[in-house]
Design an enzyme around this catalytic site. Structure first.
Site, PDB file in Angstrom:
ATOM      1  CE  LYS A  42      -6.364   6.019   3.059  1.00  0.00           C
ATOM      2  NZ  LYS A  42      -5.461   6.079   4.291  1.00  0.00           N
ATOM      3  CG  ASP A  76      -7.461   3.145   9.272  1.00  0.00           C
ATOM      4  OD1 ASP A  76      -7.428   2.083   8.953  1.00  0.00           O
ATOM      5  OD2 ASP A  76      -7.120   4.131   8.925  1.00  0.00           O
ATOM      6  CD  GLU A  95      -4.528  -1.382   2.189  1.00  0.00           C
ATOM      7  OE1 GLU A  95      -3.242  -1.559   2.445  1.00  0.00           O
ATOM      8  OE2 GLU A  95      -5.526  -1.401   2.854  1.00  0.00           O
ATOM      9  CG  ASP A 106      -5.441  -1.801   8.185  1.00  0.00           C
ATOM     10  OD1 ASP A 106      -4.542  -1.207   9.094  1.00  0.00           O
ATOM     11  OD2 ASP A 106      -5.212  -1.073   7.099  1.00  0.00           O
ATOM     12  CG  HIS A 132      -6.114  -4.431   5.172  1.00  0.00           C
ATOM     13  ND1 HIS A 132      -5.262  -3.496   4.951  1.00  0.00           N
ATOM     14  CD2 HIS A 132      -5.395  -5.689   5.402  1.00  0.00           C
ATOM     15  CE1 HIS A 132      -4.178  -3.732   4.984  1.00  0.00           C
ATOM     16  NE2 HIS A 132      -4.070  -5.185   5.400  1.00  0.00           N
ATOM     17  CG  ASP A 151      -8.665  -0.766   4.588  1.00  0.00           C
ATOM     18  OD1 ASP A 151      -9.788  -0.600   5.050  1.00  0.00           O
ATOM     19  OD2 ASP A 151      -7.554  -0.840   5.106  1.00  0.00           O
ATOM     20  CG  ASP A 206     -10.498   6.966  11.422  1.00  0.00           C
ATOM     21  OD1 ASP A 206      -9.186   7.015  11.026  1.00  0.00           O
ATOM     22  OD2 ASP A 206     -10.642   5.962  11.800  1.00  0.00           O
ATOM     23  CD1 TRP A 229      -2.509   1.728   0.560  1.00  0.00           C
ATOM     24  CD2 TRP A 229      -1.196   2.489   2.214  1.00  0.00           C
ATOM     25  NE1 TRP A 229      -2.929   3.199   0.938  1.00  0.00           N
ATOM     26  CE2 TRP A 229      -2.149   3.400   1.994  1.00  0.00           C
ATOM     27  CE3 TRP A 229      -0.178   2.546   3.263  1.00  0.00           C
ATOM     28  CZ2 TRP A 229      -1.820   4.867   2.481  1.00  0.00           C
ATOM     29  CZ3 TRP A 229      -0.277   3.873   3.822  1.00  0.00           C
ATOM     30  CH2 TRP A 229      -1.208   4.762   3.541  1.00  0.00           C
TER      31      TRP A 229
HETATM   32  C1  RNT Z   1      -3.763   2.768   4.952  1.00  0.00           C
HETATM   33  C2  RNT Z   1      -3.809   1.377   4.689  1.00  0.00           C
HETATM   34  C3  RNT Z   1      -2.775   0.506   4.970  1.00  0.00           C
HETATM   35  C4  RNT Z   1      -2.367   0.566   6.592  1.00  0.00           C
HETATM   36  C5  RNT Z   1      -1.305  -0.305   7.272  1.00  0.00           C
HETATM   37  C6  RNT Z   1      -0.857   0.263   8.346  1.00  0.00           C
HETATM   38  O1  RNT Z   1      -4.872   3.333   4.744  1.00  0.00           O
HETATM   39  O2  RNT Z   1      -5.359   0.825   5.062  1.00  0.00           O
HETATM   40  O3  RNT Z   1      -3.114  -0.986   4.993  1.00  0.00           O
HETATM   41  O4  RNT Z   1      -3.379   0.983   7.419  1.00  0.00           O
HETATM   42  O5  RNT Z   1      -0.700  -0.860   6.305  1.00  0.00           O
HETATM   43 ZN    ZN Z   2      -5.483  -1.316   4.886  1.00  0.00          ZN
END
Ligand code: RNT
Ligand code: ZN
Length: 420
Positions: free
Chosen positions: A230, A298, A228, A328, A288, A261, A296, A187
């Site tokens: 985003k 996460d 990955e 994650d 993830h 994710d 956010d 990523w």
């Molecule tokens: C970031 C991604 C990635 C990280 C980790 C720490 O937006 O989700 O996967 O969160 O690799």
């Molecule tokens: Zn991630």
């Protein structure tokens, strides 16, 4: 906890599920066989060991300053051991390259990392008989200046290509040592805060860089590549080079795994709806599992509607050999052990719940286009005695019940975390 009550409730619950043709005992067995990769970075707010006081960059942020974060490899592994003691089943641990350990005076930069820098992790995992997963760390480093693999600057790009190449070999060594393929997930945060004039060039560069990263053929018995996407990051709100379309295309073309994710899409766009499509075209998926809240991506995973929907898709697709489940998220505002235990258990609970749905009746109704019955069945499923099955699973696996584990965590907080 009263063991007799747990047993009695379980007995009745099994009978209730049996009336609907559902084998609750088989579901318990099945869920315990599914490993979940627990991300080490919840334990130290994604700081790693290279320069734990450095800034977290790359558009990800931990907020909060709850006391007790792990500051050393020993503390982090100790915390993981303790968290695992409250999670039923046997799982995996997901480690980032920034968690390398160096002998005194032997520190190397990220483009020089080798399996020797992860020996302690590997030995520890081997002793616990668990698998590991891995990630290049392409953020929180002076050579990450907003751009990495998609950088126009060859020197920057080459550094991160070399780093990624190192991590693939490390992942292979991990997989070989532990006897289970190690997924290496790439990523990158590269993107732009404001509207770009050229969206194409960074993406063309990124494709070329990735081709170089993945050029060396490594044994899929030991390591698997995943990429990955985003939608946006903090400071890269308008554009990311590694968008979903980019990596979906890359993974299909090059037959790598694709990482989905849960927090990386538009707020009403859900990964539960993507699994059945992606699986048709890529060899495998790395999940993830996370919980997006507004901007956010996460927050700690809990048993909410989307979490259940993801688990339902996993169970219905029944391709656990091609889908690697990882967590994650990172919350620095609460006890970090509780964050791990809650997320891991929520993942397992959602899987168990999905296995206990009246599948046959739902499919029958849908085939007959009897959508009212389908809806009524979904609503009825929510009222079934799921909790009694989960409690019994925990008790038999010798882990504390949902209502009881926090007391144990508080003790650890008083005896261990508060002394840091
Ligand atoms: C970031 C991604 C990635 C990280 C980790 C720490 O937006 O989700 O996967 O969160 O690799
Ligand atoms: Zn991630």
């Amino acid at each position: 906890m009263n063991q007799k009550n747990v047993d009695a409730a379980f007995q009745l619950a099994c009978e209730r599920y049996a009336e609907l043709g559902i084998d609750a005992k088989a579901a318990v067995k099945k869920v315990l066989r599914i490993p979940i990769s627990m991300h080490c970075w919840q334990g130290d707010d994604v700081r790693g060991f290279e320069n734990a006081d450095g800034d977290l960059t790359g558009g990800i942020q931990t907020t909060g300053n709850y006391p007790g974060r792990a500051r050393t490899p020993e503390e982090l592994r100790g915390d993981i051991d303790f968290a695992m003691s409250m999670i039923p089943g046997s799982h995996r641990v997901n480690v980032h390259a920034c968690y390398a350990e160096f002998a005194p005076g032997k520190r190397v930069d990220r483009d020089q990392l080798g399996p020797e820098h992860f020996k302690n992790w590997i030995d520890w995992a081997k002793a616990k008989k668990i698998g590991m997963d891995f990630n290049p760390t392409i953020f929180s480093h002076p050579k990450f200046n907003g751009w990495s693999l998609a950088s126009r600057d060859k020197k920057t790009r080459d550094f991160w290509i070399k780093h990624t190449q190192c991590t693939r070999r490390i992942a292979e060594a991990i997989g070989k040592a532990l006897g289970s393929p190690c997924v290496n997930n790439v990523w990158i945060p590269d993107g732009m805060k404001d509207i770009p004039a050229d969206r194409a060039t960074p993406r063309a560069i990124l494709e070329e860089s990735l081709d170089q990263c993945f050029a060396e053929k490594l044994n899929p018995k030991y390591m698997l590549d995943s990429v990955e996407a985003k939608l946006f990051g903090i400071g890269a709100e308008s554009y990311t080079a590694g968008s979903h379309e980019f990596y979906m295309g890359y993974a299909v073309k090059n037959q790598t795994l694709l990482t989905l994710d849960a927090g990386h899409f538009h707020p009403t766009e859900v990964i539960s709806d993507k699994l059945s499509s992606c699986l048709l075209f890529v060899p495998g998926i790395l999940l993830h599992v996370s919980r997006g809240v507004r901007w956010d991506s996460d927050h700690v995973v809990i048993l909410n509607d989307e979490q259940l929907a993801i688990a339902q898709e996993l169970v219905r697709l029944n391709q656990f050999n091609r889908i690697h489940i990882g967590l994650d998220y990172f919350d620095a505002s609460i006890n970090r052990i509780c964050a791990w235990v809650t997320g891991m258990r929520a993942m397992q609970k959602s899987l168990l719940m999905a296995m206990l749905e009246p599948r046959k009746q739902l499919l029958d109704a849908e085939k007959k286009e009897d959508y009212a019955t389908r809806m009524a069945l979904f609503e009825a499923s929510k009222m079934l005695p799921f909790g009694a099955i989960w409690d019994k699973l925990c008790m038999d696996e010798d882990v504390l019940l949902d209502t009881d584990f926090m007391a144990e965590i508080k003790k650890y907080e008083a005896n261990v975390l508060s002394k840091r």
